[in-house]
Design a protein around this motif. Structure first.
Motif, PDB file in Angstrom:
ATOM      1  N   ILE A   1      -3.735 -16.257   4.377  1.00  0.00           N
ATOM      2  CA  ILE A   1      -5.190 -16.096   4.357  1.00  0.00           C
ATOM      3  C   ILE A   1      -5.616 -15.786   2.929  1.00  0.00           C
ATOM      4  N   VAL A   2      -6.581 -16.546   2.429  1.00  0.00           N
ATOM      5  CA  VAL A   2      -7.169 -16.290   1.112  1.00  0.00           C
ATOM      6  C   VAL A   2      -8.670 -16.125   1.304  1.00  0.00           C
ATOM      7  N   ALA A   3      -9.244 -15.142   0.606  1.00  0.00           N
ATOM      8  CA  ALA A   3     -10.684 -14.899   0.699  1.00  0.00           C
ATOM      9  C   ALA A   3     -11.287 -14.843  -0.694  1.00  0.00           C
ATOM     10  N   THR A   4     -12.502 -15.364  -0.827  1.00  0.00           N
ATOM     11  CA  THR A   4     -13.279 -15.185  -2.045  1.00  0.00           C
ATOM     12  C   THR A   4     -14.430 -14.238  -1.767  1.00  0.00           C
ATOM     13  N   ILE A   5     -14.766 -13.425  -2.777  1.00  0.00           N
ATOM     14  CA  ILE A   5     -15.853 -12.459  -2.656  1.00  0.00           C
ATOM     15  C   ILE A   5     -16.657 -12.423  -3.955  1.00  0.00           C
ATOM     16  N   ASP A   6     -17.844 -11.905  -3.854  1.00  0.00           N
ATOM     17  CA  ASP A   6     -18.708 -11.675  -5.001  1.00  0.00           C
ATOM     18  C   ASP A   6     -18.133 -10.521  -5.828  1.00  0.00           C
ATOM     19  N   LEU A   7     -18.414 -10.508  -7.124  1.00  0.00           N
ATOM     20  CA  LEU A   7     -17.954  -9.369  -7.922  1.00  0.00           C
ATOM     21  C   LEU A   7     -18.767  -8.117  -7.639  1.00  0.00           C
ATOM     22  N   HIS A   8     -19.840  -8.240  -6.833  1.00  0.00           N
ATOM     23  CA  HIS A   8     -20.590  -7.076  -6.364  1.00  0.00           C
ATOM     24  C   HIS A   8     -20.123  -6.635  -4.970  1.00  0.00           C
ATOM     25  N   ALA A   9     -18.963  -7.059  -4.557  1.00  0.00           N
ATOM     26  CA  ALA A   9     -18.416  -6.633  -3.266  1.00  0.00           C
ATOM     27  C   ALA A   9     -17.974  -5.178  -3.332  1.00  0.00           C
ATOM     28  N   ASN A  10     -17.901  -4.553  -2.168  1.00  0.00           N
ATOM     29  CA  ASN A  10     -17.283  -3.233  -2.011  1.00  0.00           C
ATOM     30  C   ASN A  10     -16.002  -3.434  -1.202  1.00  0.00           C
TER      31      ASN A  10
ATOM     32  N   ALA B   1     -21.392  -6.454   2.711  1.00  0.00           N
ATOM     33  CA  ALA B   1     -22.209  -6.367   3.921  1.00  0.00           C
ATOM     34  C   ALA B   1     -22.081  -4.991   4.567  1.00  0.00           C
ATOM     35  N   ILE B   2     -23.160  -4.568   5.203  1.00  0.00           N
ATOM     36  CA  ILE B   2     -23.121  -3.480   6.171  1.00  0.00           C
ATOM     37  C   ILE B   2     -24.003  -3.907   7.348  1.00  0.00           C
ATOM     38  N   THR B   3     -23.802  -3.291   8.500  1.00  0.00           N
ATOM     39  CA  THR B   3     -24.699  -3.545   9.625  1.00  0.00           C
ATOM     40  C   THR B   3     -25.353  -2.227  10.017  1.00  0.00           C
ATOM     41  N   THR B   4     -26.190  -2.286  11.012  1.00  0.00           N
ATOM     42  CA  THR B   4     -26.865  -1.070  11.470  1.00  0.00           C
ATOM     43  C   THR B   4     -25.892  -0.099  12.128  1.00  0.00           C
TER      44      THR B   4
ATOM     45  N   PHE C   1     -18.926 -14.903   6.378  1.00  0.00           N
ATOM     46  CA  PHE C   1     -20.132 -14.134   6.698  1.00  0.00           C
ATOM     47  C   PHE C   1     -20.566 -13.482   5.392  1.00  0.00           C
ATOM     48  N   ALA C   2     -21.620 -14.002   4.776  1.00  0.00           N
ATOM     49  CA  ALA C   2     -21.921 -13.630   3.398  1.00  0.00           C
ATOM     50  C   ALA C   2     -23.327 -13.065   3.248  1.00  0.00           C
ATOM     51  N   ILE C   3     -23.386 -11.774   2.974  1.00  0.00           N
ATOM     52  CA  ILE C   3     -24.650 -11.127   2.652  1.00  0.00           C
ATOM     53  C   ILE C   3     -24.349  -9.861   1.862  1.00  0.00           C
ATOM     54  N   GLU C   4     -25.222  -9.561   0.913  1.00  0.00           N
ATOM     55  CA  GLU C   4     -25.162  -8.319   0.158  1.00  0.00           C
ATOM     56  C   GLU C   4     -26.193  -7.380   0.772  1.00  0.00           C
TER      57      GLU C   4
END
Length: 518
Positions: free
Chosen positions: A141-150, A115-118, A11-14
């Motif tokens: 479990i391995v996950a990749t993320i953007d370097l702009h992740a929190n 990501a955040i939601t309402t 689930f990928a969104i900034e």
């Protein structure tokens, strides 16, 4: 030996808290790939999804027999908080498909991480913990993320390895997907990790998180991490964060993953953040005011002996949640009568409809932002001529979009004064030369190029512009690097560069081997 069953999902969104809400339609418009189509897209020559999953699949295919178990991948252009009902539906789909797929031998999660939601400040953590709760404590479990992740504590605690990009612009997404495959293979063969996790009181604007040599302390942190030559180290991820998400988990984060060596992970993490703390003043941005930037553009357009100029409208970057439609730089270009300029891309589907109705070669009054009510999306009218129309579909040739399919929706090239303006229907940052070239525009002949992008354009437009020819413009917008202009409510304070923080001591957590944590 049986081939491992490995689930793939993401689930990928900034998310920019100050931008309009992102909906299901935003994901469907970019990449919403259920199980039936996920693997097919990953194996296409020009997939619509981001490069991590295709690289993961290619690497697994080349390594050893395996059984991919596609679940769902949802990706959207950066935008506002995700409509929570849609996220809840996605989470239920993850759960249903994962339970249906059991037993599983491993899971690969491809997220953005900011990501955040309402209603939820850590949906990425919710995804990670859901997966862990379903597959159990021993399944890797391995996950990749953007370097702009929190990065939240529960994100770190739910997985065996969390891998972030190392390049900004993000030209290494495929490399990180391949790395995830190699690490996951090692984990399925018995390797166990230990992780050190430390978050700094630094919430740098994205302009200060470039990674080319000499661009600042963030780049140097990554260089130092990559210089480590120790077989005990699995991965070092230095996650710059995304300030505009405005969450309690904001802050530059260092993650050091080792092959069970907790003291080493702790030491490496501590060394990296100690260096960054000494250089913290460099996380404050320096920009060029609009009038000054456009005066430079005017001089450039008038004097062929000067090198061409690129103006980056960093405050209206759709790649960070900007609407891609603020008029401030365009109005200034027209006011100063700048010639031989091209500007891309402005998102305005209503104006595209008008351009199609007028037809190629015809004139019209270009009415920008007639229905857009977002702050900074000011209405603006100007006489224009339709140069060319296009369906907006293509394949990127350089940088982050190289080899990836894109769809900007119906588009129009308009001549407005001395500026050729590309107007699109589907919001997207301008970080790919094909956005101009699909109209037959020769970028090398332009005296001034204006891009609504923060920094990803640097990996694609470097064939036309050196760093010395790029000016980051200080204009209004939802992604302004001047963070003091935003009303942050949840971001941890004090934080650099918003506050003057003179003392800080790192707290390193989660350093036990993962088998012991479970």
């Amino acid at each position: 030996m049986k081939s491992p069953r490995i689930a793939i999902l993401g689930f990928a969104i900034e998310s920019n808290r100050f931008a309009p809400v992102s909906t299901r339609a935003d994901f469907v418009s970019r990449a919403y790939l259920p199980a039936a189509s996920l693997l097919d897209d990953a194996r296409k020559e020009a997939p619509v999804m981001t490069p991590e999953i295709p690289a993961f699949v290619r690497t697994m295919d080349a390594t050893s027999p395996w059984t991919p178990v596609p679940i769902l991948f949802a990706n959207a252009e950066s935008g506002g908080p995700v409509e929570h009902a849609f996220f809840a539906d996605t989470l239920r789909e993850f759960e249903h498909r994962l339970r249906e797929a059991l037993p599983l031998d491993a899971v690969y999660i491809c997220e953005h991480g900011a990501a955040i939601t309402t209603e939820e400040d850590d949906p990425d953590g919710a995804v990670f913990t859901l997966v862990r709760s379903i597959v159990g404590p021993t399944v890797p479990i391995v996950a990749t993320i953007d370097l702009h992740a929190n990065v939240s504590d529960r994100m770190v605690d739910a997985v065996d390895a969390l891998i972030s990009y190392r390049r900004n612009p993000h030209t290494d997404m495929a490399e990180r997907g391949a790395e995830a495959a190699r690490i996951l293979t090692e984990l399925t063969n018995g390797m166990r990790t230990a992780v050190a996790h430390v978050r700094m009181p630094v919430c740098a604007p994205p302009t200060q998180l470039l990674t080319a040599p000499g661009t600042g302390p963030y780049a140097e942190m990554i260089r130092r991490a990559e210089a480590l030559d120790d077989p005990r180290i699995v991965n070092v991820s230095i996650v710059g964060g995304f300030a505009f998400a405005d969450t309690p988990k904001n802050g530059l984060t260092v993650l050091v993953t080792t092959r069970g060596d907790a003291p080493l992970a702790h030491q490496v993490a501590n060394d990296l953040v100690s260096y960054a703390w000494q250089e913290r003043a460099a996380f404050t941005p320096v920009l060029t005011p609009v009038d000054e930037a456009v005066r430079l553009a005017k001089a450039t357009s008038d004097d062929p002996s000067l090198a061409p100029l690129l103006l980056a409208d960093v405050a209206d970057n759709p790649g960070g949640g900007g609407r891609g439609n603020t008029p401030f730089v365009l109005k200034a270009l027209l006011q100063y009568e700048v010639q031989d300029a091209i500007l891309g891309v402005i998102t305005d589907p209503d104006l595209v409809v008008d351009a199609y109705a007028a037809g190629t070669g015809q004139t019209l009054v270009a009415r920008f932002n007639r229905t857009e009510t977002t702050v900074h999306s000011e209405p603006f009218d100007a006489p224009a001529r339709v140069l060319k129309l296009h369906d907006g579909k293509g394949v990127g040739r350089r940088g982050q979009l190289a080899g990836c399919s894109f769809d900007l929706g119906p588009c129009a090239a308009l001549q407005i004064g001395g500026v050729t303006v590309i107007v699109i229907s589907k919001r997207h940052q301008c970080h790919e030369p094909m956005f101009f070239e699909m109209f037959g525009i020769d970028i090398a002949r332009a005296r001034v190029v204006v891009l609504k992008s923060r920094g990803h354009f640097r990996a694609a437009f470097d064939e036309f512009f050196s760093d010395a020819q790029i000016v980051s413009v200080d204009a209004p917008g939802l992604t302004s690097p001047i963070l003091a202009r935003f009303d942050f409510r949840k971001l941890p304070r004090p934080a650099i560069p918003l506050d003057d923080v003179s003392t800080w001591s790192p707290t390193v957590r989660a350093v036990l081997p993962r088998s012991e944590l479970r």
